[in-house]
Scaffold this motif. Structure first.
Motif, PDB file in Angstrom:
ATOM      1  N   LEU A  71      76.187  24.827  45.887  1.00 31.36           N
ATOM      2  CA  LEU A  71      77.460  24.750  46.620  1.00 31.36           C
ATOM      3  C   LEU A  71      78.664  25.017  45.722  1.00 31.36           C
ATOM      4  N   VAL A  72      78.493  24.849  44.436  1.00 36.13           N
ATOM      5  CA  VAL A  72      79.519  25.216  43.446  1.00 36.13           C
ATOM      6  C   VAL A  72      78.797  26.057  42.396  1.00 36.13           C
ATOM      7  N   PRO A  73      79.554  26.825  41.546  1.00 36.56           N
ATOM      8  CA  PRO A  73      78.905  27.863  40.731  1.00 36.56           C
ATOM      9  C   PRO A  73      78.210  27.377  39.458  1.00 36.56           C
ATOM     10  N   THR A  74      77.730  26.116  39.460  1.00 35.96           N
ATOM     11  CA  THR A  74      76.969  25.589  38.322  1.00 35.96           C
ATOM     12  C   THR A  74      75.880  26.567  37.891  1.00 35.96           C
ATOM     13  N   ASN A  75      75.167  27.107  38.891  1.00 33.81           N
ATOM     14  CA  ASN A  75      74.044  28.001  38.618  1.00 33.81           C
ATOM     15  C   ASN A  75      74.385  29.455  38.959  1.00 33.81           C
ATOM     16  N   GLY A  76      75.623  29.833  38.704  1.00 31.34           N
ATOM     17  CA  GLY A  76      76.019  31.222  38.880  1.00 31.34           C
ATOM     18  C   GLY A  76      76.804  31.449  40.155  1.00 31.34           C
ATOM     19  N   PRO A  77      77.511  32.582  40.193  1.00 27.05           N
ATOM     20  CA  PRO A  77      78.432  32.847  41.299  1.00 27.05           C
ATOM     21  C   PRO A  77      77.729  33.098  42.633  1.00 27.05           C
ATOM     22  N   ASP A  78      76.433  33.427  42.580  1.00 23.88           N
ATOM     23  CA  ASP A  78      75.747  33.646  43.869  1.00 23.88           C
ATOM     24  C   ASP A  78      75.093  32.382  44.406  1.00 23.88           C
ATOM     25  N   LEU A  79      75.325  31.265  43.723  1.00 20.98           N
ATOM     26  CA  LEU A  79      74.924  29.945  44.237  1.00 20.98           C
ATOM     27  C   LEU A  79      73.441  29.888  44.578  1.00 20.98           C
ATOM     28  N   THR A  80      72.619  30.488  43.694  1.00 19.53           N
ATOM     29  CA  THR A  80      71.181  30.544  43.975  1.00 19.53           C
ATOM     30  C   THR A  80      70.392  30.002  42.788  1.00 19.53           C
ATOM     31  N   PRO A  81      69.976  28.758  42.863  1.00 17.71           N
ATOM     32  CA  PRO A  81      69.154  28.209  41.778  1.00 17.71           C
ATOM     33  C   PRO A  81      67.865  29.023  41.592  1.00 17.71           C
ATOM     34  N   THR A  82      67.440  29.107  40.345  1.00 21.33           N
ATOM     35  CA  THR A  82      66.235  29.873  40.007  1.00 21.33           C
ATOM     36  C   THR A  82      65.269  29.016  39.193  1.00 21.33           C
ATOM     37  N   ASP A  83      64.062  29.557  39.017  1.00 18.48           N
ATOM     38  CA  ASP A  83      63.135  28.976  38.046  1.00 18.48           C
ATOM     39  C   ASP A  83      63.736  29.056  36.640  1.00 18.48           C
ATOM     40  N   ALA A  84      63.233  28.210  35.761  1.00 21.84           N
ATOM     41  CA  ALA A  84      63.427  28.381  34.324  1.00 21.84           C
ATOM     42  C   ALA A  84      62.039  28.197  33.707  1.00 21.84           C
ATOM     43  N   GLN A  85      61.947  28.306  32.378  1.00 17.19           N
ATOM     44  CA  GLN A  85      60.641  28.201  31.735  1.00 17.19           C
ATOM     45  C   GLN A  85      60.744  27.405  30.444  1.00 17.19           C
ATOM     46  N   PHE A  86      59.597  26.962  29.982  1.00 18.61           N
ATOM     47  CA  PHE A  86      59.571  26.269  28.689  1.00 18.61           C
ATOM     48  C   PHE A  86      58.216  26.457  28.040  1.00 18.61           C
ATOM     49  N   ARG A  87      58.195  26.206  26.745  1.00 20.26           N
ATOM     50  CA  ARG A  87      56.922  26.115  26.043  1.00 20.26           C
ATOM     51  C   ARG A  87      57.052  25.142  24.891  1.00 20.26           C
ATOM     52  N   ILE A  88      55.908  24.510  24.587  1.00 22.17           N
ATOM     53  CA  ILE A  88      55.824  23.527  23.496  1.00 22.17           C
ATOM     54  C   ILE A  88      55.046  24.176  22.358  1.00 22.17           C
ATOM     55  N   PHE A  89      55.522  24.031  21.144  1.00 28.38           N
ATOM     56  CA  PHE A  89      54.781  24.555  19.998  1.00 28.38           C
ATOM     57  C   PHE A  89      55.091  23.718  18.758  1.00 28.38           C
ATOM     58  N   CYS A  90      54.369  23.972  17.691  1.00 32.90           N
ATOM     59  CA  CYS A  90      54.553  23.154  16.479  1.00 32.90           C
ATOM     60  C   CYS A  90      55.530  23.812  15.513  1.00 32.90           C
TER      61      CYS A  90
END
Lengths: 201, 201
Positions: A182-201
């Motif tokens: 509803l506000v542009p926290t996640n960009g001007p098109d107001l569309t939340p997306t996936d993100a990714q992560f990985r754990i390593f040493c």
């Protein structure tokens, strides 16, 4: 990092991830415009958690830079920012979104939110926490102006950029792909997306 | 305000004070150099408390100005800043001092601290709270520089200056005259002092 598979933080949802002291977690802003609310709890005692208000004093600035260690509410180091290709704009000032935020924004129906995401992710590993710590809002662009005013603007992080955090304690992390649309926290098109992560040493 | 006696917040100690919605509390910086860590809990449910991280978004700035309402962790107004003769420099960024802070500053012996003061003041009225909310640090001079760096400097508030807050909910307030005497939070001579307050309609 080679050979360590990326895992998905689904849009609008959170994941809980255990890390051991010394391990690193890379959080990838896959599409470049997604805020990831990040919490860390000490494995030994879940009343000890990463605290933005303690960290700001420890690092002597509003937001962490590479080399800075974020501390817990007992002022022990828990996560160190060891790499950042995102442009370095993150937020430590703002609470996680919650049902009350969306009600104030006019939502008549329940709305996904990072606070409920946190507690659902904790519940998925059978943990209850009595409060909602203020999160490290990775990639959130809410830097205060010189007069102290705060406005939420779209992230500046390029697609595929990332931050890498090293655990200083055995910890449980929760990563929430913020559902704000509803506000542009996640960009001007107001569309939340996936993100990714990985754990390593 | 005429005729309402000032009460003392003893140096290094905290007091718990109940206020009804609509009442005002004036907090006086008697000697001009004392920080007063301030908390507010909704009388109806002590898990609802004044939250700096929710308030910064609500007021859209780092620190409240006259007319700004601070909100709870459910985003309801709880205290409004209605008058301020102190110069308007207050802090919402830094955690209350605690035993860990003084240990890191080299104290081998226990040191008075605002976190223990909070919980002792709550215990004096038979209340337990499961976390330590980040306080409104009245008169604390830790405004970030343009580059986001934070340094604690002596208060700028003149002796006898004050802030007045109006309660928007029935609430329990805790006011702690910060015992910090190792860095210039409470002035360059590192000597915490009494402060004062009064409640009026």
């Amino acid at each position: 990092m080679t050979g360590v598979d990326l895992q998905t933080i689904p849009a609008r949802r959170a994941v809980a991830v255990s890390v051991r002291a010394g391990q690193r977690i890379e959080v990838v802003n896959t599409y470049g415009r997604q805020v990831v609310d990040t919490w860390a709890f000490a494995a030994a005692d879940r009343t000890e958690w990463m605290s933005m208000e303690h960290s700001r004093l420890h690092i002597a600035r509003l937001s962490p830079q590479v080399g800075d260690t974020l501390v817990t509410n007992r002022r022990r180091g828990i996560l160190t920012l060891v790499a950042d290709s995102s442009g370095g704009v993150h937020d430590t000032l703002l609470a996680a979104c919650d049902r009350y935020r969306y009600e104030l924004l006019g939502c008549a129906e329940p709305h996904d939110n990072c606070t409920d995401n946190l507690h659902a992710a904790l519940a998925s590993v059978a943990i209850t926490v009595a409060a909602t710590p203020s999160p490290l809002n990775l990639f959130e662009n809410a830097r205060p102006a010189a007069d102290g005013s705060i406005e939420i603007a779209p992230p500046v992080s390029p697609p595929g950029s990332s931050v890498t955090l090293r655990a200083e304690l055995d910890a449980l992390l929760v990563l929430s792909a913020c559902p704000q649309d509803l506000v542009p926290t996640n960009g001007p098109d107001l569309t939340p997306t996936d993100a990714q992560f990985r754990i390593f040493c």
